[in-house]
Write a protein that holds these residues in place. Structure first.
Motif, PDB file in Angstrom:
ATOM      1  N   GLN A  77     -86.834  93.957  -3.463  1.00  0.00           N
ATOM      2  CA  GLN A  77     -86.529  95.113  -4.334  1.00  0.00           C
ATOM      3  C   GLN A  77     -86.979  96.425  -3.709  1.00  0.00           C
ATOM      4  OE1 GLN A  77     -88.088  94.816  -8.295  1.00  0.00           O
ATOM      5  NE2 GLN A  77     -86.562  93.305  -8.929  1.00  0.00           N
ATOM      6  N   GLU A  78     -88.167  96.398  -3.083  1.00  0.00           N
ATOM      7  CA  GLU A  78     -88.686  97.626  -2.454  1.00  0.00           C
ATOM      8  C   GLU A  78     -87.793  98.066  -1.292  1.00  0.00           C
ATOM      9  OE1 GLU A  78     -91.053  99.584  -3.579  1.00  0.00           O
ATOM     10  OE2 GLU A  78     -91.721  98.228  -5.150  1.00  0.00           O
ATOM     11  N   VAL A  79     -87.317  97.094  -0.502  1.00  0.00           N
ATOM     12  CA  VAL A  79     -86.436  97.415   0.630  1.00  0.00           C
ATOM     13  C   VAL A  79     -85.154  98.081   0.120  1.00  0.00           C
ATOM     14  CG1 VAL A  79     -85.053  96.433   2.518  1.00  0.00           C
ATOM     15  CG2 VAL A  79     -87.373  95.590   2.117  1.00  0.00           C
ATOM     16  N   LEU A  80     -84.642  97.557  -0.987  1.00  0.00           N
ATOM     17  CA  LEU A  80     -83.422  98.112  -1.576  1.00  0.00           C
ATOM     18  C   LEU A  80     -83.678  99.502  -2.170  1.00  0.00           C
ATOM     19  CD1 LEU A  80     -80.449  97.625  -2.325  1.00  0.00           C
ATOM     20  CD2 LEU A  80     -81.237  96.473  -4.408  1.00  0.00           C
ATOM     21  N   GLU A  81     -84.723  99.623  -2.988  1.00  0.00           N
ATOM     22  CA  GLU A  81     -84.975 100.891  -3.687  1.00  0.00           C
ATOM     23  C   GLU A  81     -85.411 102.002  -2.733  1.00  0.00           C
ATOM     24  OE1 GLU A  81     -86.615  98.775  -7.751  1.00  0.00           O
ATOM     25  OE2 GLU A  81     -87.936 100.129  -6.660  1.00  0.00           O
ATOM     26  N   GLU A  82     -86.326 101.658  -1.820  1.00  0.00           N
ATOM     27  CA  GLU A  82     -86.898 102.706  -0.974  1.00  0.00           C
ATOM     28  C   GLU A  82     -86.041 102.999   0.255  1.00  0.00           C
ATOM     29  OE1 GLU A  82     -91.041 101.916  -0.160  1.00  0.00           O
ATOM     30  OE2 GLU A  82     -91.603 102.252  -2.239  1.00  0.00           O
ATOM     31  N   CYS A  83     -85.399 101.954   0.824  1.00  0.00           N
ATOM     32  CA  CYS A  83     -84.694 102.168   2.098  1.00  0.00           C
ATOM     33  C   CYS A  83     -83.189 101.942   2.023  1.00  0.00           C
ATOM     34  CB  CYS A  83     -85.302 101.276   3.177  1.00  0.00           C
ATOM     35  SG  CYS A  83     -87.044 101.652   3.434  1.00  0.00           S
ATOM     36  N   GLY A  84     -82.697 101.365   0.930  1.00  0.00           N
ATOM     37  CA  GLY A  84     -81.257 101.234   0.736  1.00  0.00           C
ATOM     38  C   GLY A  84     -80.610 100.049   1.426  1.00  0.00           C
ATOM     39  N   TYR A  85     -81.408  99.070   1.883  1.00  0.00           N
ATOM     40  CA  TYR A  85     -80.832  97.876   2.519  1.00  0.00           C
ATOM     41  C   TYR A  85     -80.889  96.695   1.547  1.00  0.00           C
ATOM     42  CZ  TYR A  85     -81.033 100.345   6.971  1.00  0.00           C
ATOM     43  OH  TYR A  85     -80.843 101.248   7.987  1.00  0.00           O
ATOM     44  N   ASP A  86     -79.756  96.025   1.409  1.00  0.00           N
ATOM     45  CA  ASP A  86     -79.690  94.862   0.523  1.00  0.00           C
ATOM     46  C   ASP A  86     -79.805  93.599   1.368  1.00  0.00           C
ATOM     47  OD1 ASP A  86     -79.363  93.224  -1.603  1.00  0.00           O
ATOM     48  OD2 ASP A  86     -77.307  93.839  -2.087  1.00  0.00           O
ATOM     49  N   VAL A  87     -80.997  92.996   1.348  1.00  0.00           N
ATOM     50  CA  VAL A  87     -81.196  91.756   2.124  1.00  0.00           C
ATOM     51  C   VAL A  87     -81.693  90.661   1.173  1.00  0.00           C
ATOM     52  CG1 VAL A  87     -81.605  92.694   4.429  1.00  0.00           C
ATOM     53  CG2 VAL A  87     -83.509  92.594   2.832  1.00  0.00           C
ATOM     54  N   PRO A  88     -81.212  89.417   1.345  1.00  0.00           N
ATOM     55  CA  PRO A  88     -81.694  88.356   0.456  1.00  0.00           C
ATOM     56  C   PRO A  88     -83.182  88.067   0.691  1.00  0.00           C
ATOM     57  CG  PRO A  88     -80.172  87.480   2.120  1.00  0.00           C
ATOM     58  CD  PRO A  88     -80.210  88.962   2.302  1.00  0.00           C
ATOM     59  N   ALA A  89     -83.883  87.706  -0.376  1.00  0.00           N
ATOM     60  CA  ALA A  89     -85.319  87.423  -0.273  1.00  0.00           C
ATOM     61  C   ALA A  89     -85.595  86.337   0.767  1.00  0.00           C
ATOM     62  CB  ALA A  89     -85.864  87.008  -1.635  1.00  0.00           C
ATOM     63  N   SER A  90     -84.641  85.403   0.916  1.00  0.00           N
ATOM     64  CA  SER A  90     -84.838  84.288   1.857  1.00  0.00           C
ATOM     65  C   SER A  90     -84.874  84.759   3.311  1.00  0.00           C
ATOM     66  CB  SER A  90     -83.722  83.265   1.676  1.00  0.00           C
ATOM     67  OG  SER A  90     -82.482  83.906   1.884  1.00  0.00           O
ATOM     68  N   LYS A  91     -84.365  85.974   3.563  1.00  0.00           N
ATOM     69  CA  LYS A  91     -84.361  86.499   4.942  1.00  0.00           C
ATOM     70  C   LYS A  91     -85.654  87.224   5.293  1.00  0.00           C
ATOM     71  CE  LYS A  91     -81.240  87.946   7.597  1.00  0.00           C
ATOM     72  NZ  LYS A  91     -80.232  88.871   8.160  1.00  0.00           N
ATOM     73  N   LEU A  92     -86.569  87.338   4.318  1.00  0.00           N
ATOM     74  CA  LEU A  92     -87.833  88.011   4.596  1.00  0.00           C
ATOM     75  C   LEU A  92     -88.812  87.015   5.209  1.00  0.00           C
ATOM     76  CD1 LEU A  92     -88.142  90.120   1.346  1.00  0.00           C
ATOM     77  CD2 LEU A  92     -87.742  90.970   3.640  1.00  0.00           C
ATOM     78  N   LYS A  93     -89.331  87.395   6.377  1.00  0.00           N
ATOM     79  CA  LYS A  93     -90.262  86.496   7.061  1.00  0.00           C
ATOM     80  C   LYS A  93     -91.680  86.986   6.799  1.00  0.00           C
ATOM     81  CE  LYS A  93     -91.667  85.632  11.852  1.00  0.00           C
ATOM     82  NZ  LYS A  93     -91.848  84.206  12.003  1.00  0.00           N
ATOM     83  N   ARG A  94     -92.533  86.082   6.323  1.00  0.00           N
ATOM     84  CA  ARG A  94     -93.915  86.478   6.037  1.00  0.00           C
ATOM     85  C   ARG A  94     -94.670  86.644   7.353  1.00  0.00           C
ATOM     86  NH1 ARG A  94     -97.190  84.742   1.143  1.00  0.00           N
ATOM     87  NH2 ARG A  94     -99.357  85.141   1.698  1.00  0.00           N
ATOM     88  N   ILE A  95     -95.260  87.796   7.597  1.00  0.00           N
ATOM     89  CA  ILE A  95     -96.040  88.007   8.817  1.00  0.00           C
ATOM     90  C   ILE A  95     -97.475  87.526   8.600  1.00  0.00           C
ATOM     91  CG2 ILE A  95     -96.945  89.717  10.453  1.00  0.00           C
ATOM     92  CD1 ILE A  95     -94.474  91.424   9.993  1.00  0.00           C
ATOM     93  N   THR A  96     -98.154  88.129   7.631  1.00  0.00           N
ATOM     94  CA  THR A  96     -99.511  87.688   7.274  1.00  0.00           C
ATOM     95  C   THR A  96     -99.966  88.462   6.037  1.00  0.00           C
ATOM     96  OG1 THR A  96    -101.742  87.258   8.146  1.00  0.00           O
ATOM     97  CG2 THR A  96    -100.758  89.378   8.721  1.00  0.00           C
ATOM     98  N   SER A  97    -101.179  88.180   5.598  1.00  0.00           N
ATOM     99  CA  SER A  97    -101.747  88.964   4.497  1.00  0.00           C
ATOM    100  C   SER A  97    -103.173  89.333   4.862  1.00  0.00           C
ATOM    101  CB  SER A  97    -101.712  88.173   3.191  1.00  0.00           C
ATOM    102  OG  SER A  97    -102.566  87.063   3.281  1.00  0.00           O
ATOM    103  N   TYR A  98    -103.669  90.360   4.238  1.00  0.00           N
ATOM    104  CA  TYR A  98    -105.004  90.878   4.573  1.00  0.00           C
ATOM    105  C   TYR A  98    -105.535  91.672   3.389  1.00  0.00           C
ATOM    106  CZ  TYR A  98    -101.453  94.276   5.648  1.00  0.00           C
ATOM    107  OH  TYR A  98    -100.323  95.056   5.545  1.00  0.00           O
ATOM    108  N   ARG A  99    -106.817  91.973   3.438  1.00  0.00           N
ATOM    109  CA  ARG A  99    -107.440  92.781   2.388  1.00  0.00           C
ATOM    110  C   ARG A  99    -107.389  94.243   2.797  1.00  0.00           C
ATOM    111  NH1 ARG A  99    -107.984  90.042  -2.309  1.00  0.00           N
ATOM    112  NH2 ARG A  99    -107.987  87.854  -1.699  1.00  0.00           N
TER     113      ARG A  99
END
Ligand SMILES: O=c1ccn([C@@H]2O[C@H](COP(=O)(O)OP(=O)(O)O[C@H]3O[C@H](CO)[C@@H](O)[C@H](O)[C@H]3O)[C@@H](O)[C@H]2O)c(=O)[nH]1
Ligand SMILES: [Mg+2]
Length: 240
Positions: free
Chosen positions: A136-158
């Motif tokens: 949703q953020e990619v669509l709202e902020e940058c205007g690209y419509d990509v399926p959630a399944s195409k998002l690759k998780r890089i990592t998470s951090y604090r």
């Protein structure tokens, strides 16, 4: 880029975004206290456009950054000149004591509070997965419509371990001009005013390490992640 005026700083007694608390505790027999804020976790997305070979970033006015610059300008004013990060300088006014009352004469330009960031958003919709929120953020902020399944998780951090301790999860999204459905810019209903900017792949490392360009750590880290993980698929120049 921005026109910021009618600025007022007021105490924050209640917020939908931040809740301040003080934790009292004993650590190895020593009594301690720590002030912290409860806030939302977040997602961020490194977007790479394979048509133009550019990273897609967002640029926006950040009040917290602006106020840090204001503090800095205030200190410099009392020493004789107002100076902003971009190096714009102006002589302080005559009659310093009168000017000290009128803080408006000391506000730095709005550009002092504008930063380059990854597309990002708060995790404030409990029924959506992190990938869905990122989509949703990619669509709202940058205007690209990509399926959630195409998002690759890089990592998470604090992020902000001293103050919020909130978790940020970073994703990678490969897009092409064909996925571009709007100009982006954020949700006007939420008052978001976001500029979409492209950083060519061959300039990415120079951009990352250029301290004159105010940016988040996420931008720097993700460009290095791309360099380490996506080349040689996409060649990135590292002449820094
Ligand atoms: O005091 C506040 C705080 C937030 N908002 C609204 O909430 C929205 C939040 O936008 P969103 O895109 O969900 O989050 P970001 O502000 O982009 O913050 C993300 O991106 C930042 C930069 O990467 C990170 O620091 C944060 O942790 C991460 O949540 C804003 O646009 C406003 O509409 C307000 O009106 N007032
Ligand atoms: Mg955002």
């Amino acid at each position: 880029m921005e026109e910021i005026n009618n600025i007022e700083v007021v105490p924050c007694t209640e917020s939908n975004y931040l809740k301040p608390f003080r934790l009292l505790y004993n650590q190895n027999g020593t009594k301690k206290s720590w002030d912290f804020m409860r806030t939302h976790d977040s997602v961020s997305v490194l977007i790479f456009n394979t048509t133009s070979h550019c990273f897609v970033l967002v640029k926006q006015f950040r009040p917290a950054v602006y106020m840090c610059e204001w503090e800095k300008a205030k200190t410099k004013t009392s020493q004789g000149a107002v100076k902003t990060e971009e190096g714009e300088a102006s002589e302080s006014q005559e009659g310093q004591s009168a000017a000290a009352e009128d803080t408006s004469s000391q506000w730095p330009p709005a550009s002092a509070g504008v930063t380059y960031e990854l597309c990002a958003g708060l995790v404030d919709k409990p029924d959506l997965s992190l990938e869905e929120i990122a989509r949703q953020e990619v669509l709202e902020e940058c205007g690209y419509d990509v399926p959630a399944s195409k998002l690759k998780r890089i990592t998470s951090y604090r992020s902000g371990v001293g103050v919020t301790g909130a978790k940020q999860t970073m994703f990678y999204a490969e897009v092409s001009d064909d996925n571009c459905v709007s100009a982006g810019g954020g949700e006007p209903r939420e008052g978001e005013l976001i500029e979409v900017v492209k950083v060519p792949l061959h300039e990415a490392m120079t951009f990352a390490y250029d301290e004159r360009i105010p940016k988040t750590m996420g931008v720097i880290f993700s460009f290095i992640w791309f360099h380490n993980n996506m080349s040689p698929k996409y060649k990135i120049s590292t002449n820094v």
